[in-house]
Scaffold this motif. Structure first.
Motif, short mmCIF file in Angstrom:
data_model
loop_
_atom_site.label_atom_id
_atom_site.label_comp_id
_atom_site.label_asym_id
_atom_site.label_seq_id
_atom_site.Cartn_x
_atom_site.Cartn_y
_atom_site.Cartn_z
N LEU A 242 0.85 -1.19 0.00
CA LEU A 242 0.00 0.00 0.00
C LEU A 242 0.88 1.24 0.00
O LEU A 242 1.67 1.45 0.93
N ASP A 243 0.77 2.05 -1.03
CA ASP A 243 1.51 3.31 -1.11
C ASP A 243 0.69 4.39 -0.42
O ASP A 243 -0.39 4.76 -0.88
N LEU A 244 1.21 4.91 0.70
CA LEU A 244 0.48 5.93 1.46
C LEU A 244 0.65 7.32 0.88
O LEU A 244 -0.01 8.26 1.33
N GLY A 245 1.52 7.47 -0.10
CA GLY A 245 1.70 8.75 -0.77
C GLY A 245 2.32 9.81 0.12
O GLY A 245 2.90 9.53 1.17
N ASP A 246 2.17 11.05 -0.30
CA ASP A 246 2.79 12.17 0.42
C ASP A 246 2.12 12.44 1.76
O ASP A 246 2.66 13.19 2.58
N THR A 247 0.94 11.86 2.01
CA THR A 247 0.28 12.04 3.31
C THR A 247 0.72 10.98 4.32
O THR A 247 0.30 11.03 5.48
N GLY A 248 1.54 10.04 3.87
CA GLY A 248 1.93 8.94 4.75
C GLY A 248 3.42 8.74 4.83
O GLY A 248 3.89 7.60 4.86
N LEU A 249 4.18 9.82 4.91
CA LEU A 249 5.63 9.71 4.96
C LEU A 249 6.11 9.22 6.33
O LEU A 249 5.65 9.67 7.36
N LEU A 250 7.03 8.27 6.29
CA LEU A 250 7.62 7.64 7.47
C LEU A 250 6.57 6.97 8.36
O LEU A 250 6.37 7.34 9.52
N PRO A 251 5.88 5.97 7.84
CA PRO A 251 4.95 5.21 8.69
C PRO A 251 5.74 4.36 9.69
O PRO A 251 6.54 3.52 9.29
N LEU A 252 5.52 4.59 10.96
CA LEU A 252 6.31 3.92 12.00
C LEU A 252 5.48 2.85 12.72
O LEU A 252 5.34 1.75 12.24
N GLU A 253 4.91 3.18 13.88
CA GLU A 253 4.23 2.16 14.68
C GLU A 253 2.91 1.75 14.02
O GLU A 253 2.19 2.57 13.47
#
Length: 420
Positions: free
Chosen positions: A267-278
């Motif tokens: 799943l590409d979170l795009g520019d609203t999902g940069l650095l998905p961590l926990e």
């Protein structure tokens, strides 16, 4: 709290998994580790001790002191309540202890032969994994074993271990963020057996994501989902915004077939999902939804399963950047770090590391979280700091941060916590 663990009387991710799929519950009906369910855990007694990993990386002591595991007394009837009562220093300097996990899973709650005895402490920078005995003397844990990075690299090629989870099979699974040279495309998932020997990699060959970080598994949906921080060669030298533009940081969720160890969707979170961590699934094992915190863009993203068994995502919480003065940028993101979900799946709590506030959201309707509480406990815009918040009308201000007290006792600890 990143790097924190409790003394074994609460549930863990494996309890949320419901114990289905592989199982080690040989003595069904007995009382093994953890609780039978998250809701049962809520009925249990409160914790008496917590264990917190404390790191010296980035401090004035980093060249001369090893990281340590702090034991904190949280029993209100104890004379040492809210104090650090023991420090277990590790043998080496420069490890950077990170997220901790347990050796035994609540999926084995019915197995009387199993104990939640050992705390697993991956070291992000050195690649070591420490195994700590917290059962023999809970108030003074002792080092049990060190899994050396050379052994991990030799058998698997993996390095930079981060998140550890106990499995219902008795094995321990650890996400590793790259190879020994810090390349992100060398990452994957390490398996240790119940004696903490290196078994190999969990995922099948050719099924490693480009970036790694945290993961959560849900056997009832035969799914594991992992997140993507960045290349160790980049983040180990300090954060550089140009590295994001250069593709050295992640923005994807990786969906696996849990029983097969195969990557089946990205799943590409795009520019609203940069650095998905926990990442966290809801605790109810029948639910096919959860959340991930995207640090740089300060969004909480909900992921969920579609009717065709594919997975989708949507942004459900956004933290607005604040206009500031005397900082490296004209606007400061909240920088969401760790978060947790209450065991009854009613509330989600997260930390804005830079702004300094902790938030509570009601998530009984997961697609529409509602802010129900907020407290300022730190951050860079507190009174007395150089950085100030600038409102739309140009007014400059800072946030009041009260002294944290517990039952009139100031929490005393010199732990330096790492929240990456």
């Amino acid at each position: 709290m990143a790097g924190a663990a409790v003394d074994g009387r609460k549930t863990t991710v494996a309890a949320a998994a419901g114990g289905e799929g592989n199982t080690c519950c040989a003595h069904v009906g007995g009382k093994g580790p953890g609780y039978a369910s998250p809701l049962e855990a809520m009925k249990g007694p409160p914790e008496a001790l917590i264990y917190v990993t404390c790191v010296y990386n980035g401090t004035e002591h980093e060249k001369g002191k090893p990281d340590y595991l702090a034991t904190v007394d949280v029993d209100p009837n104890s004379p040492t309540y809210s104090q650090v009562i023991h420090r277990l220093s590790v043998p080496y300097i420069g490890d950077e202890l990170h997220h901790s996990g347990w050796n035994a899973c609540s999926s084995c709650h019915g197995d009387t032969s199993n104990d939640r005895r050992f705390l697993i402490l991956p070291s992000l920078l050195s690649g070591r994994i420490y195994v700590v005995d917290v059962l023999t003397d809970p108030k003074a844990p002792a080092l049990h074993k060190v899994v050396e990075p050379e052994d991990i690299v030799k058998e698997t090629g993996l390095a930079y271990p981060h998140t550890s989870h106990c499995l219902a099979s008795g094995d321990i699974m650890v996400s590793c963020l790259g190879d020994k040279d810090g390349n992100a495309d060398g990452n994957g998932f390490l398996l240790l057996d119940s004696d903490f020997n290196v078994k190999g990699r969990w995922e099948k060959p050719g099924h490693s994501p480009l970036f790694g970080y945290d993961f959560w598994y849900q056997p009832r949906h035969n799914t594991m989902i992992s997140t993507s921080w960045g290349a160790p060669a980049a983040f180990s030298k300090g954060f550089d915004l140009e590295h994001v533009a250069n593709g050295l940081y992640g923005r994807h969720l990786h969906v696996y077939n849990w029983s097969a160890g195969e990557l089946k969707q990205t799943l590409d979170l795009g520019d609203t999902g940069l650095l998905p961590l926990e990442i966290r699934f809801l605790h109810d094992p029948s639910k096919d939804t959860g959340f991930v915190g995207c640090a740089l863009t300060s969004n909480i993203v909900r992921f969920f399963k579609n009717t065709d068994d594919s997975w989708s995502h949507e942004v459900v919480i956004s933290v607005e950047s604040l206009k500031v003065k005397n900082w490296i940028l004209p606007e400061m993101p909240g920088l969401i770090t760790d978060f947790l979900i209450s065991l009854d799946d009613r509330y989600l709590y997260f930390v804005n590391w830079l702004h300094g506030d902790v938030r509570q959201y009601n998530i009984e309707e997961p697609s529409k979280p509602v802010l129900t509480g907020q407290v300022w406990v730190g951050g860079l815009i507190q009174k007395g700091s150089d950085t100030v918040y600038v409102s739309e009308d140009g007014t400059e201000s800072q946030f009041d941060v009260p002294q944290v007290k517990v039952r009139n006792t100031v929490l005393k600890t010199d732990c330096v916590e790492d929240h990456r």
